[in-house]
Scaffold this active site. Structure first.
Site, short mmCIF file in Angstrom:
data_model
loop_
_atom_site.label_atom_id
_atom_site.label_comp_id
_atom_site.label_asym_id
_atom_site.label_seq_id
_atom_site.Cartn_x
_atom_site.Cartn_y
_atom_site.Cartn_z
CD GLU A 137 45.85 16.77 39.28
OE1 GLU A 137 46.26 17.90 38.92
OE2 GLU A 137 44.69 16.39 39.10
CD GLU A 174 39.85 13.37 40.65
OE1 GLU A 174 39.86 14.10 39.64
OE2 GLU A 174 40.63 13.51 41.59
#
Length: 380
Positions: free
Chosen positions: A164, A269
């Protein structure tokens, strides 16, 4: 003779009734696992946590063993957990997860080495509480990565190296790593990981990867790494998805665009929620986000309705059909958890909600989409 024929006919009728009854309750291929059906397409993985590995839920572990051929550590390898104090590592739980993966012949993924969230405060400050220098933070990064990756050299098959780092508009997130070191912290993290284990796969991982701005920013960053000869082996697209905002077309565009870098794409995820989104803010997977509980935001507290399950199943089928279509570009699809009752989505971004985002329900049963995926896999 007539009585014999009549008896035989009755026997045959009973046999056929028994056969078709069994077939109806156990449709063709229903005993086949996800990993068997998807063999040769991509790994099918799931996140496991310390509680699960330590025997907290034996039924979920059986699902993991039957249906999945890859695992990733959900939390215990994140830096605040594995390295909470400088020079002090907590390897007991990560060791158990790696040992479980090895015992079950699984592709093991470490998550995550460098992430602005769930990082220990000491990474960034000196004894007086001031930000450390660029050189100090680089050395702390190097030490952390070399110790963690080095411990599992030859055992963990892939690492989410940086998590991220890019914003929706394609710019770098102004994390402490970025503020103190600059954008080359990403390059350095991959260098340190490659030095610690030259043979493990190294990935960049992010959410919102169907967003055109983030897509472009990630491609620009990856191509810059490649131009410098930095080892990077895959691009992870976090699959934290919501039916309210999901565009399968945009997800597909990103898979195709990322694959043009020459790297495989990983769907990481994965969980698909049908619950309403609480704010006007765009869909995100930022774990820092929180919203107040309201009853209207928890519409399925007493159970998933038939209509909701149908809507969820249709969209999940559409996604997996698209993943199968592009199986030549995708090397792994990983769900973020095993069953609905233990999904983090039950408490994020609104604590106390009841969500149904995974492939297996609260009773440890495969949802209908599992059989659909198994059947669809045979077509590709």
């Amino acid at each position: 003779m007539k009585q014999f024929i009549k008896t035989q006919s009755l026997f045959s009728l009973l046999f056929l009734l028994t056969f078709f009854s069994a077939a109806a309750s156990n449709p063709a291929g229903s005993d086949k696992s996800l990993k068997e059906a998807l063999e040769g397409k991509f790994y099918i993985g799931t996140a496991v946590n310390s509680w699960l590995i330590n025997g907290g839920d034996a039924k979920s572990l059986e699902i993991v063993k039957k249906h999945f051929n890859s695992i990733v550590a959900e939390n215990c390898m994140k830096s605040e957990n594995i390295h909470p104090e400088e020079g002090k590592f907590h390897f007991k739980q990560p060791d158990k997860i790696v040992e479980f993966g090895e015992a079950n012949n699984m592709f093991i993924v470490g998550h995550t080495l460098i992430w602005h969230s769930q990082a220990p405060k000491w990474f960034f400050i000196d004894k007086d509480g001031n930000d450390v220098s660029r050189d100090v933070l680089i050395e702390r990064m190097r030490f952390h990565i070399s110790e963690v990756v080095g411990r599992y050299k030859g055992r963990v098959h892939g690492w989410d190296v940086v998590n991220e780092a890019i914003n929706d508009d394609g710019s770098y997130r102004e994390s402490k790593f970025y503020q103190i070191i600059g954008e080359d912290y990403v390059e350095l993290a991959f260098k340190f990981a490659a030095e610690a284990d030259p043979n493990t796969e190294l990935y960049y991982n992010d959410y919102g990867m169907a967003n055109p701005g983030r897509r472009a920013g990630v491609i620009k960053m990856v191509e810059k790494l490649q131009a410098k000869g930095i080892k990077i082996d895959g691009i992870g697209m976090q699959g934290h998805l919501n039916l309210e905002s999901l565009s399968v077309d945009e997800v597909e565009k990103s898979i195709v665009a990322f694959s043009k870098t020459g790297l495989p794409v990983l769907i990481t995820e994965f969980d698909l929620t049908i619950l309403p989104w609480p704010t006007n803010r765009s869909q995100t997977a930022d774990i820092a986000m929180r919203a107040e509980y309201e009853q209207r935001m928890n519409p399925y507290a007493d159970g998933f309705t038939k209509e909701a399950l149908t809507e969820w199943s249709d969209k999940c089928t559409e996604l997996f059909r698209m993943f199968l279509k592009h199986h030549d570009k995708i090397s792994r699809v990983t769900t973020w958890g095993v069953t609905d009752n233990h999904s983090w989505k039950n408490n994020w971004p609104i604590p106390g909600r009841t969500d149904y985002p995974l492939l297996f329900d609260r009773n440890y049963q495969p949802k209908p989409v599992v059989q659909t995926i198994i059947e669809e896999a045979s077509k590709y």
